[in-house]
Design a protein around this motif. Structure first.
Motif, PDB file in Angstrom:
ATOM      1  N   LEU A  75       2.128 -30.677   1.029  1.00 28.01           N
ATOM      2  CA  LEU A  75       2.160 -29.211   0.982  1.00 28.01           C
ATOM      3  C   LEU A  75       3.573 -28.675   0.755  1.00 28.01           C
ATOM      4  N   PRO A  76       4.610 -29.191   1.455  1.00 31.32           N
ATOM      5  CA  PRO A  76       5.968 -28.699   1.182  1.00 31.32           C
ATOM      6  C   PRO A  76       6.381 -28.909  -0.270  1.00 31.32           C
ATOM      7  N   ASN A  77       6.012 -30.058  -0.849  1.00 35.76           N
ATOM      8  CA  ASN A  77       6.371 -30.336  -2.242  1.00 35.76           C
ATOM      9  C   ASN A  77       5.577 -29.470  -3.219  1.00 35.76           C
ATOM     10  N   ILE A  78       4.342 -29.131  -2.846  1.00 31.18           N
ATOM     11  CA  ILE A  78       3.543 -28.216  -3.673  1.00 31.18           C
ATOM     12  C   ILE A  78       4.207 -26.840  -3.704  1.00 31.18           C
ATOM     13  N   MET A  79       4.733 -26.407  -2.569  1.00 34.50           N
ATOM     14  CA  MET A  79       5.424 -25.123  -2.506  1.00 34.50           C
ATOM     15  C   MET A  79       6.729 -25.165  -3.307  1.00 34.50           C
ATOM     16  N   LYS A  80       7.458 -26.272  -3.196  1.00 40.67           N
ATOM     17  CA  LYS A  80       8.714 -26.419  -3.944  1.00 40.67           C
ATOM     18  C   LYS A  80       8.453 -26.445  -5.452  1.00 40.67           C
ATOM     19  N   ALA A  81       7.313 -27.028  -5.840  1.00 39.38           N
ATOM     20  CA  ALA A  81       6.993 -27.163  -7.265  1.00 39.38           C
ATOM     21  C   ALA A  81       6.877 -25.804  -7.954  1.00 39.38           C
ATOM     22  N   LYS A  82       6.500 -24.772  -7.175  1.00 43.20           N
ATOM     23  CA  LYS A  82       6.338 -23.431  -7.751  1.00 43.20           C
ATOM     24  C   LYS A  82       7.664 -22.859  -8.240  1.00 43.20           C
ATOM     25  N   LYS A  83       8.774 -23.380  -7.699  1.00 44.48           N
ATOM     26  CA  LYS A  83      10.097 -22.870  -8.064  1.00 44.48           C
ATOM     27  C   LYS A  83      10.790 -23.743  -9.107  1.00 44.48           C
ATOM     28  N   LYS A  84      10.198 -24.880  -9.444  1.00 41.14           N
ATOM     29  CA  LYS A  84      10.814 -25.757 -10.438  1.00 41.14           C
ATOM     30  C   LYS A  84      10.612 -25.174 -11.835  1.00 41.14           C
ATOM     31  N   PRO A  85      11.582 -25.364 -12.728  1.00 36.73           N
ATOM     32  CA  PRO A  85      11.497 -24.731 -14.065  1.00 36.73           C
ATOM     33  C   PRO A  85      10.392 -25.311 -14.935  1.00 36.73           C
ATOM     34  N   MET A  86       9.742 -24.422 -15.696  1.00 34.09           N
ATOM     35  CA  MET A  86       8.725 -24.831 -16.660  1.00 34.09           C
ATOM     36  C   MET A  86       8.961 -24.065 -17.968  1.00 34.09           C
ATOM     37  N   ALA A  87       9.388 -24.778 -18.989  1.00 32.05           N
ATOM     38  CA  ALA A  87       9.619 -24.166 -20.298  1.00 32.05           C
ATOM     39  C   ALA A  87       8.305 -24.088 -21.060  1.00 32.05           C
ATOM     40  N   LYS A  88       8.218 -23.098 -21.949  1.00 32.94           N
ATOM     41  CA  LYS A  88       7.010 -22.931 -22.763  1.00 32.94           C
ATOM     42  C   LYS A  88       7.373 -22.999 -24.235  1.00 32.94           C
ATOM     43  N   LEU A  89       6.624 -23.797 -24.972  1.00 39.01           N
ATOM     44  CA  LEU A  89       6.833 -23.942 -26.405  1.00 39.01           C
ATOM     45  C   LEU A  89       5.492 -23.781 -27.117  1.00 39.01           C
ATOM     46  N   ALA A  90       5.558 -23.624 -28.432  1.00 37.63           N
ATOM     47  CA  ALA A  90       4.369 -23.608 -29.276  1.00 37.63           C
ATOM     48  C   ALA A  90       4.536 -24.699 -30.326  1.00 37.63           C
ATOM     49  N   PRO A  91       3.442 -25.214 -30.883  1.00 34.15           N
ATOM     50  CA  PRO A  91       3.570 -26.229 -31.935  1.00 34.15           C
ATOM     51  C   PRO A  91       4.490 -25.801 -33.068  1.00 34.15           C
ATOM     52  N   ASP A  92       4.473 -24.505 -33.423  1.00 28.32           N
ATOM     53  CA  ASP A  92       5.342 -24.005 -34.492  1.00 28.32           C
ATOM     54  C   ASP A  92       6.818 -24.143 -34.133  1.00 28.32           C
ATOM     55  N   ASP A  93       7.134 -24.004 -32.838  1.00 34.13           N
ATOM     56  CA  ASP A  93       8.524 -24.160 -32.391  1.00 34.13           C
ATOM     57  C   ASP A  93       9.027 -25.572 -32.656  1.00 34.13           C
ATOM     58  N   LEU A  94       8.089 -26.522 -32.653  1.00 34.90           N
ATOM     59  CA  LEU A  94       8.440 -27.926 -32.871  1.00 34.90           C
ATOM     60  C   LEU A  94       8.213 -28.358 -34.317  1.00 34.90           C
ATOM     61  N   GLY A  95       7.708 -27.440 -35.131  1.00 31.13           N
ATOM     62  CA  GLY A  95       7.462 -27.758 -36.539  1.00 31.13           C
ATOM     63  C   GLY A  95       6.323 -28.727 -36.758  1.00 31.13           C
ATOM     64  N   VAL A  96       5.298 -28.643 -35.908  1.00 28.75           N
ATOM     65  CA  VAL A  96       4.177 -29.581 -35.984  1.00 28.75           C
ATOM     66  C   VAL A  96       2.896 -28.855 -36.384  1.00 28.75           C
ATOM     67  N   ASP A  97       2.209 -29.404 -37.372  1.00 28.11           N
ATOM     68  CA  ASP A  97       0.905 -28.892 -37.796  1.00 28.11           C
ATOM     69  C   ASP A  97      -0.168 -29.642 -37.008  1.00 28.11           C
ATOM     70  N   ILE A  98      -0.967 -28.922 -36.239  1.00 28.29           N
ATOM     71  CA  ILE A  98      -1.960 -29.571 -35.380  1.00 28.29           C
ATOM     72  C   ILE A  98      -3.378 -29.487 -35.943  1.00 28.29           C
ATOM     73  N   LYS A  99      -3.510 -29.172 -37.221  1.00 31.76           N
ATOM     74  CA  LYS A  99      -4.841 -29.105 -37.827  1.00 31.76           C
ATOM     75  C   LYS A  99      -5.520 -30.472 -37.730  1.00 31.76           C
ATOM     76  N   PRO A 100      -6.814 -30.505 -37.377  1.00 32.24           N
ATOM     77  CA  PRO A 100      -7.521 -31.791 -37.252  1.00 32.24           C
ATOM     78  C   PRO A 100      -7.728 -32.458 -38.608  1.00 32.24           C
ATOM     79  N   HIS A 101      -7.753 -33.789 -38.612  1.00 31.25           N
ATOM     80  CA  HIS A 101      -7.953 -34.554 -39.845  1.00 31.25           C
ATOM     81  C   HIS A 101      -9.403 -35.012 -40.016  1.00 31.25           C
ATOM     82  N   PHE A 102     -10.190 -34.871 -38.953  1.00 27.17           N
ATOM     83  CA  PHE A 102     -11.617 -35.178 -39.074  1.00 27.17           C
ATOM     84  C   PHE A 102     -12.400 -34.189 -38.223  1.00 27.17           C
TER      85      PHE A 102
END
Length: 254
Positions: free
Chosen positions: A194-221
Motif C-alpha cells: 500500500l505505501p508503494n502504491i501511494m508513492k507510485a501516484k507521484k512517480k513521473p509518467m510521460a505520454k507519447l503518441a505513435p506519431d511522436d515516434l514516427g511509427v505507422d501502426i496500421k495493421p498488415h492483416f
C-alpha cells in the motif's frame, strides 16, 4: 556498466476471467471485464527490480502501448519498483487492431529515445499468445537477444541467460545492449504494498503518441472471425482391456 532497463507492460484480460467471444465474432468481450498486467510482463518487471536491488541497474522505465486505461498497468509497475513510466497512447479502436510488429517498432523507438541498453518483455502475452514482439524488437534494434529466460546474470556489459528450450536448458552469453524475454520460472513477482502504491501516484509518467515516434501502426492483416474452441466430447469408462481394445478399433485408432 550498469544497465538502464526499459520494461514493456501490456494490459490484458485477467488470467482468471473466462473469455467470451463477441456475438459478431469480431473479437472477444472486453467491456466490463477485469484487466491486469500480463503475467509474463510482471515477471520481467520483477527481474529488473532485482537487478536494481543488486546495484546492477541505474534506472527502470516501464512502458505500455494502448488506451488510457494502460496507465493503471503502468502504476502497478511503478508500485512494484519501476522509477518512471511512458504511456504510448493509442485509441481503443486502433488498439484492437494493434499487431506485434507495430508494438516492436514503438518499443524500438522508445528504447533509442531513452538510450537504454536492456529491454525486458514477457515471453508472450496471454491474450494473443503471439510470442513475436521481443524477437522483432531485437531485430529492429540489431541488439543481441535472450528469449525465454529462466535465469539472468549480469556482469558489466556481459549478460548470461539460461533459456528454456524444447530440449531442456540452453545457456547463452550476450553483450549489452540486449533484448530479454521473461519465462515463467525466472522469478516470483512481488506484490505491491500500500505505501508503494501511494508513492507510485507521484512517480513521473510521460505520454507519447505513435506519431511522436514516427511509427505507422496500421495493421498488415485482418482478423476475419474469432471462434470459440470446439467443445470437448465426454469420455467413457471401460470395464476391461479387451473392451478398451475393441473401442479403439471401432474408433480407427488401432
Amino acid at each position: 556498466m550498469a544497465a538502464r532497463v526499459l520494461v514493456a507492460c501490456k494490459r490484458v484480460i485477467d488470467y482468471a476471467v473466462k473469455i467470451r467471444v463477441k456475438p459478431d465474432k469480431s473479437g472477444v468481450v472486453t467491456d466490463g471485464v477485469k484487466h491486469s498486467m500480463n503475467p509474463f510482463d510482471e515477471i520481467a518487471v520483477e527481474e529488473a527490480i532485482r537487478l536494481k536491488e543488486k546495484k546492477l541497474c541505474d534506472e527502470i522505465i516501464a512502458v505500455s502501448c494502448g488506451p488510457e486505461k494502460c496507465q493503471e498497468t503502468l502504476r502497478t509497475a511503478l508500485a512494484m519498483g519501476a522509477d518512471r513510466a511512458i504511456h504510448v497512447n493509442i485509441k481503443q479502436d486502433e488498439y484492437e487492431k494493434l499487431q506485434p510488429l507495430a508494438v516492436a517498432k514503438l518499443l524500438a523507438k522508445v528504447a533509442e529515445k531513452e538510450k537504454v541498453n536492456m529491454l525486458f518483455v514477457g515471453k508472450q502475452a496471454i491474450d494473443d499468445d503471439s510470442n513475436q514482439t521481443g524477437q522483432m524488437t531485437a531485430a529492429l534494434l540489431n541488439w543481441a537477444q535472450g528469449m525465454f529466460a529462466s535465469e539472468v546474470k549480469l556482469s558489466g556489459d556481459d549478460v548470461e541467460v539460461v533459456r528454456e528450450v524444447d530440449g531442456g536448458l540452453e545457456t547463452v552469453s550476450l553483450k549489452m545492449p540486449v533484448v530479454l524475454s521473461a519465462d515463467l520460472r525466472l522469478n516470483e513477482p512481488r506484490y505491491a504494498t500500500l505505501p508503494n502504491i501511494m508513492k507510485a501516484k507521484k512517480k513521473p509518467m510521460a505520454k507519447l503518441a505513435p506519431d511522436d515516434l514516427g511509427v505507422d501502426i496500421k495493421p498488415h492483416f485482418e482478423v476475419l472471425s474469432v471462434e470459440e474452441p470446439a467443445s470437448r466430447e465426454a469420455g467413457s469408462k471401460v470395464e476391461s482391456v479387451d473392451e478398451l481394445v475393441t473401442k479403439l478399433k471401432e474408433k480407427g485408432v488401432l
